[in-house]
Design a protein around this motif. Structure first.
Motif, PDB file in Angstrom:
ATOM      1  N   ASP A 113       0.779  -1.249   0.000  1.00 60.48           N
ATOM      2  CA  ASP A 113       0.000   0.000   0.000  1.00 60.48           C
ATOM      3  C   ASP A 113       0.804   1.289   0.000  1.00 60.48           C
ATOM      4  OD1 ASP A 113      -2.185  -1.650   0.003  1.00 60.48           O
ATOM      5  OD2 ASP A 113      -2.671  -1.340   2.117  1.00 60.48           O
ATOM      6  N   LYS A 114       2.100   1.253   0.290  1.00 61.32           N
ATOM      7  CA  LYS A 114       2.911   2.476   0.326  1.00 61.32           C
ATOM      8  C   LYS A 114       4.169   2.315  -0.530  1.00 61.32           C
ATOM      9  CE  LYS A 114       1.361   4.081   4.835  1.00 61.32           C
ATOM     10  NZ  LYS A 114       1.766   4.534   6.174  1.00 61.32           N
ATOM     11  N   PRO A 115       3.991   2.159  -1.845  1.00 59.25           N
ATOM     12  CA  PRO A 115       5.163   1.970  -2.714  1.00 59.25           C
ATOM     13  C   PRO A 115       5.983   3.251  -2.837  1.00 59.25           C
ATOM     14  CG  PRO A 115       3.186   2.206  -4.039  1.00 59.25           C
ATOM     15  CD  PRO A 115       2.736   2.185  -2.598  1.00 59.25           C
ATOM     16  N   LEU A 116       7.288   3.088  -2.981  1.00 57.05           N
ATOM     17  CA  LEU A 116       8.174   4.219  -3.286  1.00 57.05           C
ATOM     18  C   LEU A 116       8.319   4.403  -4.791  1.00 57.05           C
ATOM     19  CD1 LEU A 116      11.198   3.836  -0.824  1.00 57.05           C
ATOM     20  CD2 LEU A 116       9.353   5.501  -0.738  1.00 57.05           C
ATOM     21  N   ASP A 117       8.101   3.300  -5.524  1.00 54.14           N
ATOM     22  CA  ASP A 117       8.326   3.312  -6.962  1.00 54.14           C
ATOM     23  C   ASP A 117       7.246   2.454  -7.615  1.00 54.14           C
ATOM     24  OD1 ASP A 117       9.527   3.642  -9.485  1.00 54.14           O
ATOM     25  OD2 ASP A 117      11.546   3.328  -8.693  1.00 54.14           O
ATOM     26  N   SER A 118       7.248   2.417  -8.930  1.00 55.82           N
ATOM     27  CA  SER A 118       6.288   1.625  -9.681  1.00 55.82           C
ATOM     28  C   SER A 118       6.545   0.131  -9.483  1.00 55.82           C
ATOM     29  CB  SER A 118       6.385   1.963 -11.173  1.00 55.82           C
ATOM     30  OG  SER A 118       5.644   1.038 -11.934  1.00 55.82           O
TER      31      SER A 118
ATOM     32  N   GLU B 163      13.098  -3.340 -10.922  1.00 56.84           N
ATOM     33  CA  GLU B 163      13.817  -2.361 -10.106  1.00 56.84           C
ATOM     34  C   GLU B 163      12.867  -1.648  -9.147  1.00 56.84           C
ATOM     35  OE1 GLU B 163      13.945  -2.359 -13.534  1.00 56.84           O
ATOM     36  OE2 GLU B 163      15.901  -3.315 -13.744  1.00 56.84           O
ATOM     37  N   GLY B 164      11.691  -1.290  -9.647  1.00 56.50           N
ATOM     38  CA  GLY B 164      10.688  -0.627  -8.807  1.00 56.50           C
ATOM     39  C   GLY B 164      10.192  -1.539  -7.696  1.00 56.50           C
ATOM     40  N   ARG B 165       9.948  -2.801  -8.029  1.00 56.69           N
ATOM     41  CA  ARG B 165       9.496  -3.759  -7.012  1.00 56.69           C
ATOM     42  C   ARG B 165      10.554  -3.939  -5.927  1.00 56.69           C
ATOM     43  NH1 ARG B 165       7.347  -6.091 -11.721  1.00 56.69           N
ATOM     44  NH2 ARG B 165       9.098  -7.541 -11.945  1.00 56.69           N
ATOM     45  N   GLU B 166      11.821  -3.970  -6.338  1.00 51.27           N
ATOM     46  CA  GLU B 166      12.898  -4.112  -5.355  1.00 51.27           C
ATOM     47  C   GLU B 166      12.906  -2.937  -4.378  1.00 51.27           C
ATOM     48  OE1 GLU B 166      17.751  -4.495  -5.113  1.00 51.27           O
ATOM     49  OE2 GLU B 166      16.758  -4.927  -7.006  1.00 51.27           O
ATOM     50  N   LYS B 167      12.704  -1.719  -4.865  1.00 48.42           N
ATOM     51  CA  LYS B 167      12.661  -0.536  -3.993  1.00 48.42           C
ATOM     52  C   LYS B 167      11.479  -0.583  -3.035  1.00 48.42           C
ATOM     53  CE  LYS B 167      15.010   2.594  -7.161  1.00 48.42           C
ATOM     54  NZ  LYS B 167      14.859   3.767  -8.032  1.00 48.42           N
ATOM     55  N   ASN B 168      10.408  -1.234  -3.451  1.00 44.31           N
ATOM     56  CA  ASN B 168       9.204  -1.287  -2.618  1.00 44.31           C
ATOM     57  C   ASN B 168       9.285  -2.346  -1.523  1.00 44.31           C
ATOM     58  OD1 ASN B 168       8.058   0.814  -4.040  1.00 44.31           O
ATOM     59  ND2 ASN B 168       7.093  -0.549  -5.516  1.00 44.31           N
TER      60      ASN B 168
END
Length: 173
Positions: free
Chosen positions: A145-150, A155-160
């Motif tokens: 519910d609080k992603p930092l990226d797409s 790459e986005g999933r890894e940041k999340n």
């Protein structure tokens, strides 16, 4: 952290210093000299919940990694949590929020549960290794519910897939 024995269990000791010498020799004796208490004279800190909407003193998005579909921290991540433990020691009159987050891959209910388990793993580690009281550490699982990226890219999933740490001033002091 070393555990100290109560003063009543320590054998009495005397210190003898040779005249003209900077060195001292510690020797056991039956005399009543030199028994020190390790009991703190300070009042224990009472930790209270920050008010809703309180602004944290600091927020950190830390890369605390877990094995896939697991709440077991990697060894590298324990080093990151140890750094957080050091900061908590330095600022002992704070309340800490630990928020687990996941990417959006998989079932939402599973991700909600997993994110909370991961936040709790960090909490338990800090309590067991550093002796922090549970009242000082709050956990929340945000799931996806609080992603930092797409979540559309690897790459986005890894940041999340992260843990957010927030430090608040303790309103109890």
């Amino acid at each position: 952290r070393r555990k100290l024995r109560p003063a009543s269990t320590l054998a009495p000791a005397t210190v003898s210093v040779q005249e003209g010498s900077f060195g001292a020799a510690l020797s056991r004796s039956s005399g009543p000299c030199c028994i020190f208490s390790t009991a703190s004279t300070e009042q224990p800190i009472e930790y209270r919940q920050p008010t809703k909407g309180a602004t944290p003193l600091a927020t950190q998005h830390r890369s605390i990694y877990f094995e896939p579909n697991s709440a077991h921290m990697s060894l590298d991540s324990r080093a990151v949590v140890d750094d957080i433990g050091g900061q908590m020691r330095a600022y002992e009159n704070t309340i800490v929020d630990i928020e687990g987050n996941t990417d959006s891959t998989g079932q939402r209910a599973y991700n909600m549960q997993l994110s909370r388990q991961r936040a709790d793993a960090v909490r338990q580690y800090l309590m067991e290794k550093y002796g922090f009281p549970g009242a000082r550490l709050r956990i929340e699982g945000n799931g996806p519910d609080k992603p930092l990226d797409s979540n559309a890219t690897p790459e986005g999933r890894e940041k999340n897939r992260r843990t957010d740490i927030k430090l608040y001033a303790n309103p109890g002091q």
